[in-house]
Design a protein around this motif. Structure first.
Motif, PDB file in Angstrom:
ATOM      1  N   ASN A 143      10.263  13.211   2.989  1.00 41.67           N
ATOM      2  CA  ASN A 143      10.585  14.212   1.955  1.00 41.67           C
ATOM      3  C   ASN A 143       9.497  14.316   0.885  1.00 41.67           C
ATOM      4  OD1 ASN A 143      13.057  14.990   3.045  1.00 41.67           O
ATOM      5  ND2 ASN A 143      14.152  13.328   2.020  1.00 41.67           N
ATOM      6  N   ILE A 144       8.668  13.286   0.767  1.00 46.60           N
ATOM      7  CA  ILE A 144       7.647  13.247  -0.289  1.00 46.60           C
ATOM      8  C   ILE A 144       6.288  13.472   0.370  1.00 46.60           C
ATOM      9  CG2 ILE A 144       6.661  11.891  -2.168  1.00 46.60           C
ATOM     10  CD1 ILE A 144       9.271  10.270  -2.177  1.00 46.60           C
ATOM     11  N   LYS A 145       5.696  14.627   0.136  1.00 44.72           N
ATOM     12  CA  LYS A 145       4.438  14.991   0.790  1.00 44.72           C
ATOM     13  C   LYS A 145       3.473  15.582  -0.222  1.00 44.72           C
ATOM     14  CE  LYS A 145       6.825  16.188   5.119  1.00 44.72           C
ATOM     15  NZ  LYS A 145       7.055  17.238   6.133  1.00 44.72           N
ATOM     16  N   THR A 146       2.197  15.647   0.171  1.00 45.99           N
ATOM     17  CA  THR A 146       1.181  16.302  -0.646  1.00 45.99           C
ATOM     18  C   THR A 146       0.068  16.803   0.245  1.00 45.99           C
ATOM     19  OG1 THR A 146      -0.315  16.050  -2.526  1.00 45.99           O
ATOM     20  CG2 THR A 146      -0.095  14.170  -1.059  1.00 45.99           C
ATOM     21  N   GLU A 147      -0.572  17.870  -0.175  1.00 46.38           N
ATOM     22  CA  GLU A 147      -1.737  18.379   0.551  1.00 46.38           C
ATOM     23  C   GLU A 147      -3.007  17.636   0.149  1.00 46.38           C
ATOM     24  OE1 GLU A 147      -1.682  20.537   3.068  1.00 46.38           O
ATOM     25  OE2 GLU A 147       0.503  20.437   2.868  1.00 46.38           O
ATOM     26  N   ASN A 148      -2.943  16.906  -0.969  1.00 50.30           N
ATOM     27  CA  ASN A 148      -4.100  16.141  -1.440  1.00 50.30           C
ATOM     28  C   ASN A 148      -3.794  14.652  -1.309  1.00 50.30           C
ATOM     29  OD1 ASN A 148      -5.520  18.520  -2.376  1.00 50.30           O
ATOM     30  ND2 ASN A 148      -4.019  18.586  -4.046  1.00 50.30           N
ATOM     31  N   PRO A 149      -4.259  13.998  -0.242  1.00 50.13           N
ATOM     32  CA  PRO A 149      -3.940  12.590  -0.016  1.00 50.13           C
ATOM     33  C   PRO A 149      -4.331  11.709  -1.204  1.00 50.13           C
ATOM     34  CG  PRO A 149      -4.971  13.530   1.930  1.00 50.13           C
ATOM     35  CD  PRO A 149      -5.096  14.561   0.838  1.00 50.13           C
ATOM     36  N   MET A 150      -3.482  10.749  -1.486  1.00 48.57           N
ATOM     37  CA  MET A 150      -3.715   9.819  -2.591  1.00 48.57           C
ATOM     38  C   MET A 150      -3.054   8.492  -2.258  1.00 48.57           C
ATOM     39  SD  MET A 150      -1.150  11.748  -5.228  1.00 48.57           S
ATOM     40  CE  MET A 150      -1.889  13.327  -4.850  1.00 48.57           C
ATOM     41  N   SER A 151      -3.541   7.396  -2.859  1.00 49.83           N
ATOM     42  CA  SER A 151      -2.997   6.086  -2.507  1.00 49.83           C
ATOM     43  C   SER A 151      -3.275   5.085  -3.618  1.00 49.83           C
ATOM     44  CB  SER A 151      -3.622   5.593  -1.196  1.00 49.83           C
ATOM     45  OG  SER A 151      -5.021   5.453  -1.340  1.00 49.83           O
ATOM     46  N   PHE A 152      -2.521   3.980  -3.587  1.00 49.29           N
ATOM     47  CA  PHE A 152      -2.780   2.843  -4.477  1.00 49.29           C
ATOM     48  C   PHE A 152      -2.167   1.598  -3.866  1.00 49.29           C
ATOM     49  CE2 PHE A 152       1.277   4.548  -5.925  1.00 49.29           C
ATOM     50  CZ  PHE A 152       2.045   3.422  -6.162  1.00 49.29           C
ATOM     51  N   ILE A 153      -2.607   0.419  -4.341  1.00 48.89           N
ATOM     52  CA  ILE A 153      -2.094  -0.864  -3.841  1.00 48.89           C
ATOM     53  C   ILE A 153      -1.366  -1.565  -4.979  1.00 48.89           C
ATOM     54  CG2 ILE A 153      -2.640  -3.025  -2.688  1.00 48.89           C
ATOM     55  CD1 ILE A 153      -5.297  -1.742  -1.811  1.00 48.89           C
ATOM     56  N   LEU A 154      -0.059  -1.734  -4.821  1.00 51.96           N
ATOM     57  CA  LEU A 154       0.779  -2.378  -5.834  1.00 51.96           C
ATOM     58  C   LEU A 154       0.815  -3.881  -5.575  1.00 51.96           C
ATOM     59  CD1 LEU A 154       2.809  -1.754  -8.204  1.00 51.96           C
ATOM     60  CD2 LEU A 154       4.617  -1.846  -6.467  1.00 51.96           C
ATOM     61  N   TYR A 184       0.837  -1.195   0.000  1.00 50.61           N
ATOM     62  CA  TYR A 184       0.000   0.000   0.000  1.00 50.61           C
ATOM     63  C   TYR A 184       0.874   1.249   0.000  1.00 50.61           C
ATOM     64  CZ  TYR A 184      -3.743   3.175   1.591  1.00 50.61           C
ATOM     65  OH  TYR A 184      -4.658   4.191   1.713  1.00 50.61           O
ATOM     66  N   PHE A 185       0.708   2.097  -1.004  1.00 50.34           N
ATOM     67  CA  PHE A 185       1.399   3.382  -1.086  1.00 50.34           C
ATOM     68  C   PHE A 185       0.408   4.462  -0.648  1.00 50.34           C
ATOM     69  CE2 PHE A 185       4.128   0.742  -3.449  1.00 50.34           C
ATOM     70  CZ  PHE A 185       5.330   1.388  -3.707  1.00 50.34           C
ATOM     71  N   ILE A 232       6.615   7.450 -10.621  1.00 50.75           N
ATOM     72  CA  ILE A 232       5.442   6.572 -10.507  1.00 50.75           C
ATOM     73  C   ILE A 232       4.217   7.379 -10.910  1.00 50.75           C
ATOM     74  CG2 ILE A 232       4.065   5.126  -8.966  1.00 50.75           C
ATOM     75  CD1 ILE A 232       6.521   4.946  -7.127  1.00 50.75           C
ATOM     76  N   ARG A 233       3.548   6.956 -11.970  1.00 51.52           N
ATOM     77  CA  ARG A 233       2.290   7.573 -12.391  1.00 51.52           C
ATOM     78  C   ARG A 233       1.181   6.531 -12.241  1.00 51.52           C
ATOM     79  NH1 ARG A 233       1.645   8.420 -17.444  1.00 51.52           N
ATOM     80  NH2 ARG A 233       0.227  10.196 -17.231  1.00 51.52           N
ATOM     81  N   PHE A 234       0.052   6.934 -11.668  1.00 53.00           N
ATOM     82  CA  PHE A 234      -1.020   5.974 -11.438  1.00 53.00           C
ATOM     83  C   PHE A 234      -2.379   6.643 -11.513  1.00 53.00           C
ATOM     84  CE2 PHE A 234       0.088   7.757  -7.347  1.00 53.00           C
ATOM     85  CZ  PHE A 234      -1.121   7.907  -6.676  1.00 53.00           C
ATOM     86  N   ASP A 235      -3.369   5.832 -11.899  1.00 46.75           N
ATOM     87  CA  ASP A 235      -4.767   6.254 -11.835  1.00 46.75           C
ATOM     88  C   ASP A 235      -5.509   5.217 -11.004  1.00 46.75           C
ATOM     89  OD1 ASP A 235      -5.164   4.098 -13.550  1.00 46.75           O
ATOM     90  OD2 ASP A 235      -5.240   5.340 -15.349  1.00 46.75           O
ATOM     91  N   ASP A 236      -6.808   5.093 -11.176  1.00 47.51           N
ATOM     92  CA  ASP A 236      -7.566   4.182 -10.324  1.00 47.51           C
ATOM     93  C   ASP A 236      -7.429   2.714 -10.718  1.00 47.51           C
ATOM     94  OD1 ASP A 236      -8.854   4.602 -12.684  1.00 47.51           O
ATOM     95  OD2 ASP A 236     -10.873   4.658 -11.840  1.00 47.51           O
ATOM     96  N   ARG A 237      -6.788   2.414 -11.853  1.00 43.06           N
ATOM     97  CA  ARG A 237      -6.674   1.017 -12.298  1.00 43.06           C
ATOM     98  C   ARG A 237      -5.244   0.565 -12.569  1.00 43.06           C
ATOM     99  NH1 ARG A 237     -10.956  -1.799 -13.961  1.00 43.06           N
ATOM    100  NH2 ARG A 237      -9.698  -2.934 -15.481  1.00 43.06           N
TER     101      ARG A 237
END
Length: 374
Positions: free
Chosen positions: A186-197, A161-162, A218-223
């Motif tokens: 060091n890697i942060k964002t104000e808009n939380p996002m996640s994916f499962i590899l 889980y990322f 790493i580029r990802f969408d919902d699929r």
């Protein structure tokens, strides 16, 4: 088409990509590498329909462009034993007859049309991007992949889980008995996002990424996700579903703290574990100020073992049980000199942390204790 390339360079790239192939495929073309020549650049692709891995290398010369597919066992077996030398691939693009010419010999076989090779759908235009250095990513995957599950009913637990948010990039894996969370601050964002590899592409990345400062995108969408690195890329399907709230199982108040040499502890567990019950693999830690006694027993076969080690302990005298093989897994997947075990009591989860955390990182491992039969 005639193409000349280094034999060892080709063999190493083919070997790295060979981990993509499955033993059984529904489409014969999925037993092939796709060779795509444009200019002096050779792009090699391997796919199992859910994971597509590519790599690029420069040819010494190429007299034309074209695409063809070659059975992976045929070409890999043909070149992996050759010493370093120029290798010429002579391909008849009408009949797909292939000649592989080297210093003292030649191979002949037949390729297939490259346009039959399946392609994954491209990522959506709104795909999210994460940039991380290769060394950090391969270390985080190595630390966590052993903790993934193998469950049919909860497939989300079978991947890594990322989780990117305001605190950093957390990479998490758990099978319900153990949990690993590494966090890169060091890697942060104000808009939380996640994916499962999934586990397979994670293993592929672990094998091909180098411990360098090179950027990995790493580029990802919902699929799907696309991971681009120094000499190639990996596109894969993601596991769909909602990952459990991993933070809720990490205890915050742990007054008992045990610090000891990691390799010493591994050595003791290796010596006492063979005397534990085969069914439970349980070991016992008796902890008091200045020392810990690690023991095991198998009542059925009248075997037992115990060993005492010096440690730094702050807390109440206590006995706590763990599955020895799981504790060994956790300790061997850390790479620090000393570890600190933090826990509240023998019935609650125990945290295992490097005594000195890497710069701008936070590594945490958790193990569930076992009930002791006194």
């Amino acid at each position: 088409m005639r193409l000349t390339i280094s034999s060892t360079a080709l063999a190493s790239r083919l070997s790295a990509l060979s981990k993509v192939f499955n033993n059984k495929n529904t489409m014969p073309i999925l037993d092939c590498y796709l060779f795509d020549v444009k200019g002096n650049t050779l792009t090699i692709t391997a796919s199992d329909s859910e994971n597509v891995m590519t790599t690029q290398l420069q040819a010494d010369e190429a007299d034309s462009e074209g695409t063809f597919a070659v059975n992976y066992r045929t070409i890999l077996d043909a070149v992996r034993e050759l010493p370093e030398q120029p290798l010429t691939l002579d391909v008849d693009m009408s009949s797909f007859a292939v000649k592989v010419i080297y210093l003292n010999g030649m191979y002949n076989f037949t390729a297939q049309r490259g346009d039959e090779f399946p392609r994954l759908q491209p990522l959506h235009d709104g795909a999210t991007s994460i940039i991380i250095d290769s060394k950090t990513l391969v270390n985080d995957i190595s630390h966590s992949i052993f903790a993934t599950a193998n469950e049919e009913l909860r497939p989300v637990m079978n991947g890594i889980y990322f989780d990117l948010n305001q605190e950093g990039l957390a990479i998490v894996a758990s099978d319900g008995h153990k949990l690993v969370r590494t966090r890169n601050k060091n890697i942060k964002t104000e808009n939380p996002m996640s994916f499962i590899l999934p586990k397979k592409p994670a293993t592929l990345l672990k094998n091909v990424l180098t411990k360098s400062e090179d950027e990995v995108i790493i580029r990802f969408d919902d699929r799907n996700a696309n991971i681009s690195y120094a000499d190639g890329s990996l596109t894969c399907r993601l596991i769909e579903g909602r990952y459990p709230n991993y933070n809720s199982v990490i205890p915050q108040d742990n007054p008992n703290q045990l610090t000891m040499d990691r390799m010493v502890m591994i050595g003791v567990i290796r010596r006492v574990l063979p005397f534990a019950s085969d069914s439970s693999q349980q070991i016992r830690l008796h902890i008091e100020a200045g020392k810990a006694v690690i023991s095991s027993e198998d009542i059925e076969f009248y075997t037992s073992a115990k060993e005492e080690i010096i440690c730094d302990y702050t807390g109440a005298t206590m006995d706590i049980g763990f599955k020895g093989t799981t504790l060994m897994e956790i300790l061997t997947n850390l790479d620090c000199e000393e570890v600190t075990l933090e826990f509240a009591d023998p019935s609650r989860p125990c945290l295992i942390l490097p005594t000195q955390q890497p710069e701008n990182e936070d590594i945490l491992m958790l193990i569930m204790p076992m009930l002791l039969n006194d």
